[in-house]
Scaffold this active site. Structure first.
Site, PDB file in Angstrom:
ATOM      1  N   SER A   1     -57.987 -83.986 -11.961  1.00 45.07           N
ATOM      2  CA  SER A   1     -57.606 -84.537 -10.666  1.00 45.07           C
ATOM      3  C   SER A   1     -58.819 -85.119  -9.946  1.00 45.07           C
ATOM      4  O   SER A   1     -59.469 -86.018 -10.460  1.00 45.07           O
ATOM      5  CB  SER A   1     -56.904 -83.467  -9.836  1.00 45.07           C
ATOM      6  OG  SER A   1     -56.383 -84.001  -8.644  1.00 45.07           O
TER       7      SER A   1
ATOM      8  N   ASP B   1     -56.282 -90.796  -6.097  1.00 42.48           N
ATOM      9  CA  ASP B   1     -57.288 -90.042  -6.846  1.00 42.48           C
ATOM     10  C   ASP B   1     -57.199 -90.373  -8.334  1.00 42.48           C
ATOM     11  O   ASP B   1     -56.328 -91.146  -8.755  1.00 42.48           O
ATOM     12  CB  ASP B   1     -57.147 -88.543  -6.575  1.00 42.48           C
ATOM     13  CG  ASP B   1     -55.827 -87.955  -7.058  1.00 42.48           C
ATOM     14  OD1 ASP B   1     -54.878 -88.733  -7.291  1.00 42.48           O
ATOM     15  OD2 ASP B   1     -55.730 -86.728  -7.193  1.00 42.48           O
TER      16      ASP B   1
ATOM     17  N   ASP C   1     -56.033 -89.178 -11.082  1.00 41.94           N
ATOM     18  CA  ASP C   1     -54.773 -89.095 -11.831  1.00 41.94           C
ATOM     19  C   ASP C   1     -53.588 -89.598 -11.011  1.00 41.94           C
ATOM     20  O   ASP C   1     -52.437 -89.397 -11.392  1.00 41.94           O
ATOM     21  CB  ASP C   1     -54.521 -87.677 -12.353  1.00 41.94           C
ATOM     22  CG  ASP C   1     -54.339 -86.652 -11.253  1.00 41.94           C
ATOM     23  OD1 ASP C   1     -54.949 -86.817 -10.182  1.00 41.94           O
ATOM     24  OD2 ASP C   1     -53.603 -85.666 -11.468  1.00 41.94           O
TER      25      ASP C   1
ATOM     26  N   ASP D   1     -51.994 -88.898  -8.234  1.00 42.00           N
ATOM     27  CA  ASP D   1     -50.925 -88.113  -7.640  1.00 42.00           C
ATOM     28  C   ASP D   1     -51.155 -87.868  -6.145  1.00 42.00           C
ATOM     29  O   ASP D   1     -50.295 -87.294  -5.479  1.00 42.00           O
ATOM     30  CB  ASP D   1     -50.704 -86.792  -8.389  1.00 42.00           C
ATOM     31  CG  ASP D   1     -51.905 -85.858  -8.358  1.00 42.00           C
ATOM     32  OD1 ASP D   1     -52.973 -86.250  -7.839  1.00 42.00           O
ATOM     33  OD2 ASP D   1     -51.776 -84.719  -8.868  1.00 42.00           O
TER      34      ASP D   1
END
Length: 607
Positions: free
Chosen positions: A172, A324, A326, A328
């Site tokens: 993340s 960010d 990834d 999400d």
């Protein structure tokens, strides 16, 4: 077998001497010796021995002081070629093997299906291939997204292909040194009871890891590359949640060197935003996050917007969106007035949640599709402003949930996903619809752009629109601070701090008396006079310090993914008590400052 070219007893003796000299902790030495002597770690002995020869005791202590936990979402931490407290082929392999073992125990007859995706971090593709090979070797059919894609797309893939479980290889918004495996269940959500603790137990029991050759499995059609198929289907799901309205808006989008451009750019262009710029310095997929301040690709970090804002002021852009690595989480910034060349400001996660949640309710009400049985889901550490908005619209708000989007998604499935319209948590996570079971930065970008275009058409800025919501639902101001507790003694310090909070909590915060403490670990409220009453809610390591002033409180919890304690601070002035909005904002900021000083001082007093 362990490498017999090394005198293992000699190296064990050197480790013992290092412990005696306090160059390495006893816990680290225990794990280190385990990796030196047990056959399952034989591939790593040469590297460990080399480190001992070079007396790299600090590094050895860092990577061995504990066993990297498989938390309720997966394993996350610093990458290093070996070590029990690091992300490497062994610890990643244990995670996949343990997950496979548990699925086969729960569903012994098969068939078994598995989904996997990965982000732009170093070794992510390598780890994804490893996990896929492990699942094939354990009898699973594997669906593989073979390009940089988002975490919510992985969640969607699990549901789309009816998989038994899935893995997203991503850390993340953690630093470039880190990576992780996020584990998902057949619902498309991260693991919740009883599966979480059961998978953890299986991971901890792993001795042998079986791996199939990736290319052979691909040729044998045991691994299916589904990138284009899922991209198309995922986009179609996003489009179902688009609202009609103005698209007259100049937008800059930053993927922060992550995976987001494919989903976000395609979606915004598809719904009609023709003036879209991808911020070039952040465009390259790169796990070092080279052009992000502090190499911290976290949209919660306002510093990442500074250079983009300067660029936007010069070219007339009216909204900045960032996701960010990834994709999400969403971050956003906008001009304070309607002049793009003037001053800008970012929005925090709570403000974005209110803006987007209110927008969804407003548009659905206008379309006649908002029903009393509809509901929004938040968490105990998310602003209550959205609950007050839900009350005004006459729908439910399920807010008594622990931190983590998996709990929001759990409520969706318990209450009925057909009536769910929006979910949010303060850490910049947002979701509409039923297509996946995780927060989704792409759909949040779409909604934010549509809201910004709509308020522009009304002749006001997003920040001025936020002020209107404050006057409608009450002035709310929140802040999050993190107390880092790194190193081999960090966990003990965190535990001691939380224990002290329980046994001897602060008597006042920010000049307000603490009237009671809600302890969600035992579901009790302890009053200042020592009396105790039972409360309802989820069980978790969360404390809330309640003052005698409505809406003014502080929550404390240890992070589930990083070595730190988080303090969530809340202030509030009801609508009928707002006198001068700007002066009242300043008053609440001063109170938050005072909260922060008191909480930091309390934490510093715990050695």
């Amino acid at each position: 077998m362990a490498d017999t070219t090394h005198d293992i007893d000699q190296y064990k003796a050197l480790v013992e001497k290092a412990v005696a000299a306090k160059k390495i902790t006893p816990a680290a030495s225990e794990n280190l010796v385990c990796w030196l002597t047990e056959p399952k770690y034989s591939d790593y002995v040469d590297g460990i021995v080399e480190h001992i020869d070079q007396e790299k005791w600090k590094q050895l202590d860092d990577v061995f002081w504990t066993v990297i936990p498989f938390g309720t979402g997966g394993r996350r931490g610093m990458m290093y070629p070996f070590g029990s407290n690091a992300i490497n082929a062994r610890t990643m392999g244990e995670s996949a093997q343990g997950l496979a073992n548990y699925v086969k125990e729960v569903k012994p007859s098969g068939p078994w299906k598995f989904a996997i995706a990965y982000d732009t971090r170093h070794r992510s593709r390598e780890f994804a291939e490893l996990c896929a090979g492990i699942m094939v070797a354990n009898g699973f059919e594997v669906y593989f997204i073979d390009d940089y894609r988002s975490t919510p797309e992985l969640s969607y893939l699990i549901r789309y292909k009816n998989c038994d479980c899935g893995i997203m290889v991503t850390a993340s918004h953690n630093p470039p040194s880190d990576n992780a495996v996020k584990a998902y269940w057949s619902t498309g959500a991260q693991l919740i009871p009883p599966h979480d603790s059961a998978v953890i137990a299986k991971v901890n029991q792993v001795n042998e890891i079986t791996v199939a050759n990736f290319e052979d499995a691909l040729a044998d059609k045991k691994i299916h590359i589904v990138t284009q198929e899922i991209d198309k289907a995922f986009l179609n799901e996003h489009l179902k949640h688009s609202f009609e309205g103005s698209r007259d808006l100049k937008v800059i989008y930053s993927p922060l060197h992550g995976v987001g451009e494919v989903n976000v750019r395609t979606l915004l262009e598809k719904v009609g935003f023709e003036s879209l710029e991808i911020y070039e310095p952040h465009r390259e997929p790169n796990g070092d996050f080279p052009n992000v301040p502090g190499h911290s690709s976290n949209p919660e970090n306002v510093a990442i917007f500074d250079a983009i804002i300067e660029h936007a002021q010069g070219n007339g852009s009216e909204l900045i969106l960032a996701t960010d690595p990834d994709c999400d989480r969403l971050g956003a910034a906008a001009p304070i007035t309607t002049d793009p060349a003037g001053p800008w400001a970012t929005f925090n996660g709570n403000q974005l949640g209110v803006l987007l949640g209110d927008f969804v309710m407003e548009k659905r009400k206008a379309a006649g599709t908002l029903k009393p049985e509809n509901y929004i889901v938040t968490t105990l550490v998310t602003s209550l402003m959205l609950k007050r908005a839900c009350d005004a619209y006459g729908i439910g708000c399920k807010y008594e949930n622990l931190v983590g989007f998996k709990w929001i998604c759990s409520v969706m499935d318990e209450e009925g996903p057909e009536n769910f319209i929006f979910g949010t948590e303060e850490s910049h996570g947002y979701l509409v619809g039923q297509y996946c079971r995780d927060k989704d930065g792409a759909v949040a970008c779409m909604l934010m752009a549509q809201l910004a275009a709509e308020v522009k058409a009304k002749g006001i800025s997003l920040h001025q629109h936020m002020d209107k919501l404050y006057k409608k639902y009450g002035l709310h101001s929140e802040r999050l601070i993190n107390i880092q507790m790194k190193g081999s003694d960090g966990m003990k310090r965190m535990e001691k701090l939380m224990a002290t909070f329980r046994s001897d909590p602060p008597k006042s915060l920010g000049g307000l008396d603490v009237k009671s403490v809600r302890d969600y670990s035992v579901l009790e409220r302890k009053m200042a006079d020592g009396s105790v009453e039972k409360i309802e809610g989820p069980v978790g390591n969360l404390l809330m310090f309640e003052t005698g002033v409505e809406g003014n409180y502080v929550a404390a919890r240890p992070s589930g993914t990083e070595p730190k304690v988080k303090f969530y601070m809340f202030t509030y002035i009801p609508t009928d008590e707002i006198t001068d909005l700007e002066a009242d904002k300043k008053k609440l900021q001063e109170r938050l400052d005072a909260y922060a000083i008191d909480m930091q001082a309390f934490a510093d007093s715990i050695s």
